[in-house]
Structures are given as C-alpha cells and as structure tokens.
Design a protein around this motif. Sequence first.
Motif, PDB file in Angstrom:
ATOM      1  N   TYR A 144      27.355  32.284 -97.146  1.00  0.00           N
ATOM      2  CA  TYR A 144      28.102  33.486 -96.747  1.00  0.00           C
ATOM      3  C   TYR A 144      28.803  33.252 -95.405  1.00  0.00           C
ATOM      4  O   TYR A 144      30.001  33.522 -95.256  1.00  0.00           O
ATOM      5  N   TYR A 145      28.047  32.771 -94.407  1.00  0.00           N
ATOM      6  CA  TYR A 145      28.635  32.571 -93.081  1.00  0.00           C
ATOM      7  C   TYR A 145      29.695  31.475 -93.084  1.00  0.00           C
ATOM      8  O   TYR A 145      30.721  31.603 -92.411  1.00  0.00           O
TER       9      TYR A 145
ATOM     10  N   ARG B  71      31.636  30.595 -95.623  1.00  0.00           N
ATOM     11  CA  ARG B  71      32.816  31.141 -96.320  1.00  0.00           C
ATOM     12  C   ARG B  71      33.614  32.093 -95.436  1.00  0.00           C
ATOM     13  O   ARG B  71      34.831  32.182 -95.549  1.00  0.00           O
ATOM     14  N   ASN B  72      32.915  32.817 -94.583  1.00  0.00           N
ATOM     15  CA  ASN B  72      33.547  33.884 -93.806  1.00  0.00           C
ATOM     16  C   ASN B  72      33.701  33.561 -92.324  1.00  0.00           C
ATOM     17  O   ASN B  72      33.959  34.455 -91.519  1.00  0.00           O
TER      18      ASN B  72
ATOM     19  N   PHE C  51      37.091  34.694 -90.887  1.00  0.00           N
ATOM     20  CA  PHE C  51      37.249  36.132 -91.046  1.00  0.00           C
ATOM     21  C   PHE C  51      36.381  36.909 -90.058  1.00  0.00           C
ATOM     22  O   PHE C  51      36.843  37.879 -89.442  1.00  0.00           O
ATOM     23  N   LEU C  52      35.125  36.515 -89.894  1.00  0.00           N
ATOM     24  CA  LEU C  52      34.187  37.247 -89.039  1.00  0.00           C
ATOM     25  C   LEU C  52      34.402  36.988 -87.547  1.00  0.00           C
ATOM     26  O   LEU C  52      33.951  37.757 -86.710  1.00  0.00           O
TER      27      LEU C  52
ATOM     28  N   LYS D 114      28.475  43.898 -92.136  1.00  0.00           N
ATOM     29  CA  LYS D 114      29.618  42.994 -92.316  1.00  0.00           C
ATOM     30  C   LYS D 114      29.726  42.640 -93.789  1.00  0.00           C
ATOM     31  O   LYS D 114      28.727  42.632 -94.512  1.00  0.00           O
TER      32      LYS D 114
ATOM     33  N   ASP E 111      31.850  40.158 -96.878  1.00  0.00           N
ATOM     34  CA  ASP E 111      32.652  38.996 -97.255  1.00  0.00           C
ATOM     35  C   ASP E 111      34.121  39.406 -97.356  1.00  0.00           C
ATOM     36  O   ASP E 111      34.454  40.447 -97.927  1.00  0.00           O
ATOM     37  N   GLU E 112      34.982  38.588 -96.796  1.00  0.00           N
ATOM     38  CA  GLU E 112      36.424  38.868 -96.793  1.00  0.00           C
ATOM     39  C   GLU E 112      36.966  39.160 -98.197  1.00  0.00           C
ATOM     40  O   GLU E 112      37.860  39.990 -98.367  1.00  0.00           O
ATOM     41  N   ASN E 113      36.416  38.502 -99.200  1.00  0.00           N
ATOM     42  CA  ASN E 113      36.916  38.663-100.569  1.00  0.00           C
ATOM     43  C   ASN E 113      36.452  39.953-101.241  1.00  0.00           C
ATOM     44  O   ASN E 113      36.843  40.218-102.385  1.00  0.00           O
TER      45      ASN E 113
END
Length: 180
Positions: free
Chosen positions: A22-23, A25-26, A29-30, A99, A101-103
Amino acid sequence: MQNEYIQIVPADVSLTEQVVNYYKRNRQFLQEFEPIRSEEFFSYEYQEKALEKEVLDFKAGRSYRFYIKLVEQPQNIIGAIGLNNVVMGAFCSAFLGYKLDENYINQGYMTMAISMIVSYAFEELHLHRLEANVMPRNKASLRVLEKNHFENEGLSKHYLNINGIWEDHIHMVRINYSMH
C-alpha cells in the motif's frame, strides 16, 4: 466491521506485506499529506514493527488502527483509518486519521469507513468527541468529514509538519450528543 463494499480490519502483523505494498504504491500520492518519510519506512521490517506497536496500542486503548479492504479484494489494503491519542476521563476524545489509495478516491469508500469508525468510537468505546485536522486545500478530505456530520471549529495555524512545512489545518469535530 464491514458493509457490502468494504471491510475495516484491526491492525495485525499478518498484514505487513499488504501494508508495505500500500505505502509503496501510494508513495508519491501520500507525500503531499504526510510527514517526510525515510527510505526505511517503506521496508517490511519497519512496517512489521509499526504494526506490532499498533496492536499493543489497540490492546492498551491508546489508539485503534484499522486497515480498509474491498470485500471483493480482501488481499489488498486500499487505506487506513484510526482513532489516535485516545484520552478517556473528562476529555473522552480521540483524533481521527485516515488515508486512501490514490486509485480508490472519490468512490465513497472513505465516507463509509469514517461512518463505521464513528459508530465504533461512539457506540463501542463511548467516546464523547472526535477531532480531525485537515489542510484547507484538501477539499476531498473536508467533504468526506462534512458528509459524516463533522463541523468546522476553526483554523489551527502552523498545526502539523507535513512534507517539511508547518501547515495550517481546519479543525473538524463531531460530538456524540447521545452521551449528554
């Protein structure tokens, strides 16, 4: 806790690989919404230790961290939500953090997750007040709180260090009036 779309599961070390994914991938974004993260933060070892601490804090009643998954994809974490700095007694309050996931933004998932965590906070933990602090430019986050009946209590100047900058935050609050 779950509905037909999402489930929120308590922190557990068995989630380490999913949390790391998760981290990673994002990461980009985060970055705009979080403190500066070291390279180590994205490692299996770091996240395993973080999850161990989250489990201990959960058992001790200091904080309650959950991870968000789609019911149809239980092997994939799409977000996190938690009640932090829980204080009982006369204060009987916690800070809400979350928070996604961007998707998966703008699809209603966080609105649902916040609704579930508010119910948990008020009905299970019997908290009186939940507070969430959001940067003014984060319109999606403010909207999701408003949908969950949080009210704006004002602006906190230079409130949190986000991505290396002391950012102002709007102080959003929801009170459990059933406790009055």
